[in-house]
Scaffold this motif. Structure first.
Motif, mmCIF file in Angstrom:
data_model
loop_
_atom_site.group_PDB
_atom_site.id
_atom_site.type_symbol
_atom_site.label_atom_id
_atom_site.label_comp_id
_atom_site.label_asym_id
_atom_site.label_seq_id
_atom_site.Cartn_x
_atom_site.Cartn_y
_atom_site.Cartn_z
ATOM 1 N N UNK A 34 49.506 45.233 32.245
ATOM 2 C CA UNK A 34 48.786 46.317 32.919
ATOM 3 C C UNK A 34 47.283 46.054 32.892
ATOM 4 N N UNK A 35 46.796 45.570 31.769
ATOM 5 C CA UNK A 35 45.374 45.249 31.656
ATOM 6 C C UNK A 35 44.995 44.115 32.607
ATOM 7 N N UNK A 36 45.855 43.113 32.709
ATOM 8 C CA UNK A 36 45.593 41.993 33.618
ATOM 9 C C UNK A 36 45.552 42.474 35.066
ATOM 10 N N UNK A 37 46.451 43.379 35.427
ATOM 11 C CA UNK A 37 46.460 43.925 36.785
ATOM 12 C C UNK A 37 45.182 44.717 37.063
ATOM 13 N N UNK A 38 44.735 45.487 36.082
ATOM 14 C CA UNK A 38 43.479 46.238 36.251
ATOM 15 C C UNK A 38 42.297 45.289 36.420
ATOM 16 N N UNK A 39 42.287 44.202 35.650
ATOM 17 C CA UNK A 39 41.214 43.208 35.768
ATOM 18 C C UNK A 39 41.197 42.590 37.157
ATOM 19 N N UNK A 40 42.385 42.231 37.657
ATOM 20 C CA UNK A 40 42.486 41.638 38.991
ATOM 21 C C UNK A 40 41.988 42.595 40.064
ATOM 22 N N UNK A 41 42.350 43.872 39.943
ATOM 23 C CA UNK A 41 41.885 44.862 40.919
ATOM 24 C C UNK A 41 40.366 45.009 40.863
ATOM 25 N N UNK A 42 39.806 45.013 39.677
ATOM 26 C CA UNK A 42 38.361 45.113 39.532
ATOM 27 C C UNK A 42 37.670 43.935 40.218
ATOM 28 N N UNK A 43 38.191 42.740 39.995
ATOM 29 C CA UNK A 43 37.609 41.555 40.617
ATOM 30 C C UNK A 43 37.706 41.649 42.137
ATOM 31 N N UNK A 44 38.849 42.088 42.642
ATOM 32 C CA UNK A 44 39.012 42.262 44.092
ATOM 33 C C UNK A 44 38.025 43.296 44.632
ATOM 34 N N UNK A 45 37.862 44.401 43.917
ATOM 35 C CA UNK A 45 36.940 45.456 44.358
ATOM 36 C C UNK A 45 35.503 44.952 44.419
ATOM 37 N N UNK A 46 35.167 44.042 43.528
ATOM 38 C CA UNK A 46 33.815 43.499 43.516
ATOM 39 C C UNK A 46 33.648 42.424 44.582
ATOM 40 N N UNK A 47 34.640 41.547 44.717
ATOM 41 C CA UNK A 47 34.497 40.405 45.616
ATOM 42 C C UNK A 47 34.794 40.703 47.080
ATOM 43 N N UNK A 48 35.682 41.647 47.371
ATOM 44 C CA UNK A 48 36.042 41.907 48.762
ATOM 45 C C UNK A 48 34.856 42.260 49.651
ATOM 46 N N UNK A 49 33.948 43.165 49.235
ATOM 47 C CA UNK A 49 32.792 43.435 50.096
ATOM 48 C C UNK A 49 31.937 42.191 50.335
ATOM 49 N N UNK A 50 31.821 41.346 49.319
ATOM 50 C CA UNK A 50 31.057 40.115 49.474
ATOM 51 C C UNK A 50 31.737 39.179 50.468
ATOM 52 N N UNK A 51 33.046 39.015 50.340
ATOM 53 C CA UNK A 51 33.779 38.138 51.249
ATOM 54 C C UNK A 51 33.736 38.658 52.680
ATOM 55 N N UNK A 52 33.823 39.978 52.853
ATOM 56 C CA UNK A 52 33.719 40.573 54.191
ATOM 57 C C UNK A 52 32.338 40.329 54.782
ATOM 58 N N UNK A 53 31.308 40.455 53.978
ATOM 59 C CA UNK A 53 29.937 40.236 54.426
ATOM 60 C C UNK A 53 29.738 38.769 54.807
ATOM 61 N N UNK A 54 30.252 37.870 53.979
ATOM 62 C CA UNK A 54 30.161 36.442 54.290
ATOM 63 C C UNK A 54 30.857 36.128 55.616
ATOM 64 N N UNK A 55 32.030 36.709 55.815
ATOM 65 C CA UNK A 55 32.789 36.484 57.029
ATOM 66 C C UNK A 55 32.017 36.988 58.254
ATOM 67 N N UNK A 56 31.432 38.174 58.140
ATOM 68 C CA UNK A 56 30.652 38.739 59.262
ATOM 69 C C UNK A 56 29.409 37.906 59.540
ATOM 70 N N UNK A 57 28.744 37.421 58.504
ATOM 71 C CA UNK A 57 27.510 36.654 58.710
ATOM 72 C C UNK A 57 27.813 35.291 59.338
ATOM 73 N N UNK A 58 28.979 34.712 59.050
ATOM 74 C CA UNK A 58 29.365 33.434 59.664
ATOM 75 C C UNK A 58 29.789 33.634 61.106
ATOM 76 N N UNK A 59 30.421 34.777 61.395
ATOM 77 C CA UNK A 59 30.888 35.052 62.760
ATOM 78 C C UNK A 59 29.716 35.395 63.676
ATOM 79 N N UNK A 60 28.687 36.002 63.104
ATOM 80 C CA UNK A 60 27.565 36.483 63.911
ATOM 81 C C UNK A 60 26.506 35.488 64.022
#
Length: 102
Positions: free
Chosen positions: A76-102
């Motif tokens: 359960x702790x490992x799953x929470x850690x993974x979700x935290x990492x996703x919550x932090x990295x997803x906005x960054x990855x979305x921003x990177x994707x938009x900046x490369x497309x634009x």
């Protein structure tokens, strides 16, 4: 040594303030600040709880350092850690994707 001047921060609750012109850097900064604030609060609360437990004689000081969680709890702790990492990295990855497309 002179004092370094920092730019004025946003007003409380203002989520639209930016500090840089680079959207990727901006997302990294926002993520770093969010994690830093959360970590600071968590450390304070954890120290308080450990002190209260030790004062009450319920847990020996330092006991948490050697604690090994049960398998279900560890998963359960490992799953929470993974979700935290996703919550932090997803906005960054979305921003990177938009900046490369634009």
């Amino acid at each position: 040594m002179s004092e370094q001047e920092f730019p004025a921060g946003p007003r409380a609750g203002d989520r639209n303030t930016t500090f840089t012109d680079d959207p990727v850097t901006e997302q990294l900064l926002r993520g770093l600040l969010t994690v830093s604030m959360e970590l600071s609060v968590t450390r304070d609360r954890l120290a308080t709880l450990e002190a209260l437990l030790a004062e009450a004689g319920l847990v020996a000081p330092g006991k948490a350092d050697s604690y090994e969680p049960a398998t279900d709890d560890a998963q359960a702790r490992a799953a929470q850690r993974e979700k935290l990492i996703e919550d932090i990295l997803n906005p960054l990855l979305e921003t990177l994707s938009r900046s490369k497309a634009g």
